[in-house]
Design a protein around this motif. Sequence first.
Motif, PDB file in Angstrom:
ATOM      1  N   THR A 291      30.556  -8.193  41.252  1.00 18.67           N
ATOM      2  CA  THR A 291      30.737  -8.730  42.604  1.00 18.67           C
ATOM      3  C   THR A 291      32.142  -9.275  42.832  1.00 18.67           C
ATOM      4  N   VAL A 292      32.837  -9.584  41.763  1.00 19.01           N
ATOM      5  CA  VAL A 292      34.204 -10.092  41.849  1.00 19.01           C
ATOM      6  C   VAL A 292      35.118  -9.075  41.184  1.00 19.01           C
ATOM      7  N   TRP A 293      36.184  -8.713  41.898  1.00 17.03           N
ATOM      8  CA  TRP A 293      37.134  -7.716  41.420  1.00 17.03           C
ATOM      9  C   TRP A 293      38.540  -8.290  41.490  1.00 17.03           C
ATOM     10  N   TYR A 294      39.438  -7.703  40.697  1.00 17.70           N
ATOM     11  CA  TYR A 294      40.845  -8.091  40.723  1.00 17.70           C
ATOM     12  C   TYR A 294      41.666  -6.860  41.062  1.00 17.70           C
ATOM     13  N   LEU A 295      42.488  -7.011  42.078  1.00 15.58           N
ATOM     14  CA  LEU A 295      43.333  -5.935  42.580  1.00 15.58           C
ATOM     15  C   LEU A 295      44.759  -6.190  42.123  1.00 15.58           C
ATOM     16  N   THR A 296      45.373  -5.173  41.545  1.00 17.09           N
ATOM     17  CA  THR A 296      46.768  -5.278  41.113  1.00 17.09           C
ATOM     18  C   THR A 296      47.446  -3.930  41.305  1.00 17.09           C
ATOM     19  N   ARG A 297      48.761  -3.923  41.210  1.00 20.00           N
ATOM     20  CA  ARG A 297      49.523  -2.686  41.387  1.00 20.00           C
ATOM     21  C   ARG A 297      49.470  -1.845  40.117  1.00 20.00           C
ATOM     22  N   GLY A 298      49.341  -0.533  40.301  1.00 21.60           N
ATOM     23  CA  GLY A 298      49.381   0.384  39.177  1.00 21.60           C
ATOM     24  C   GLY A 298      50.812   0.818  38.897  1.00 21.60           C
TER      25      GLY A 298
ATOM     26  N   GLY B 279      50.916 -10.573  39.938  1.00 18.88           N
ATOM     27  CA  GLY B 279      50.844  -9.633  41.052  1.00 18.88           C
ATOM     28  C   GLY B 279      49.431  -9.167  41.330  1.00 18.88           C
ATOM     29  N   SER B 280      48.467 -10.064  41.206  1.00 16.40           N
ATOM     30  CA  SER B 280      47.067  -9.679  41.427  1.00 16.40           C
ATOM     31  C   SER B 280      46.427 -10.598  42.455  1.00 16.40           C
ATOM     32  N   VAL B 281      45.303 -10.146  42.967  1.00 14.44           N
ATOM     33  CA  VAL B 281      44.529 -10.953  43.903  1.00 14.44           C
ATOM     34  C   VAL B 281      43.050 -10.679  43.640  1.00 14.44           C
ATOM     35  N   GLN B 282      42.248 -11.723  43.780  1.00 16.62           N
ATOM     36  CA  GLN B 282      40.801 -11.566  43.631  1.00 16.62           C
ATOM     37  C   GLN B 282      40.235 -11.048  44.950  1.00 16.62           C
TER      38      GLN B 282
ATOM     39  N   ALA C 297      51.213   0.878  47.714  1.00 16.14           N
ATOM     40  CA  ALA C 297      50.514   2.140  47.487  1.00 16.14           C
ATOM     41  C   ALA C 297      50.655   3.110  48.665  1.00 16.14           C
ATOM     42  N   GLU C 298      51.373   2.681  49.686  1.00 12.56           N
ATOM     43  CA  GLU C 298      51.602   3.506  50.883  1.00 12.56           C
ATOM     44  C   GLU C 298      50.287   3.946  51.527  1.00 12.56           C
TER      45      GLU C 298
ATOM     46  N   VAL D 284      42.952   3.100  43.448  1.00 11.98           N
ATOM     47  CA  VAL D 284      43.007   3.403  44.873  1.00 11.98           C
ATOM     48  C   VAL D 284      44.382   3.993  45.154  1.00 11.98           C
ATOM     49  N   TRP D 285      44.384   5.159  45.772  1.00 12.33           N
ATOM     50  CA  TRP D 285      45.614   5.914  46.015  1.00 12.33           C
ATOM     51  C   TRP D 285      45.750   6.301  47.482  1.00 12.33           C
ATOM     52  N   ASN D 286      46.970   6.443  47.928  1.00 11.86           N
ATOM     53  CA  ASN D 286      47.267   7.164  49.155  1.00 11.86           C
ATOM     54  C   ASN D 286      46.800   8.596  48.904  1.00 11.86           C
ATOM     55  N   GLU D 287      46.085   9.181  49.843  1.00 16.33           N
ATOM     56  CA  GLU D 287      45.491  10.495  49.625  1.00 16.33           C
ATOM     57  C   GLU D 287      46.529  11.572  49.285  1.00 16.33           C
TER      58      GLU D 287
END
Length: 158
Positions: A34-41, A81-84, A103-104, A120-123
């Motif tokens: 239920t809790v995720w961490y988003l960061t840049r790849g 460089g992350s956010v919950q 990520a454009e 998660v990517w720009n298509e």
Amino acid sequence: MIIYQSEYHVTLDDKNRILIPSSLKSIMSDNNHTVWYLTRGFENNLLLFPSQVWKEITDKLEQLPTLNPKAQLLRRRFIGGSVQVRPDGQYRITLPAPFRNWAEILDNAVIAGCGMYLEVWNEKLWDNFFKNNDVQTDMKIFMEELFPLTNINQNLSQ
């Protein structure tokens, strides 16, 4: 073992959210993710880690010497460089502006299940990534290293 897999094409809504596809939703729900961490790849993409995996990553980073310049870079990148983020009741995740810009992602995106985490990517960047000859060659070489002298190796070399 929990495995997120496949690729899903999604659209960013007017509130900068992506909808998690139902097959991923069920894995998230079944495993209490239920809790995720988003960061840049590393390839202008985003990485989404469930809190349990994120804890393993940050624990390893914290074991590194505090003043080691490489360790500092990784901590900045992954922790600083992350956010919950938390999926809402309809399993939508908001992508904050700095992450969308990195990520454009302006409209169409791809959510890729990568085992214990999601990307998660720009298509268009996702499609171009797999068309890149260097990437194809690198994947082939790495598969040969992982599976030497197997049928997989022979099939990939053809």
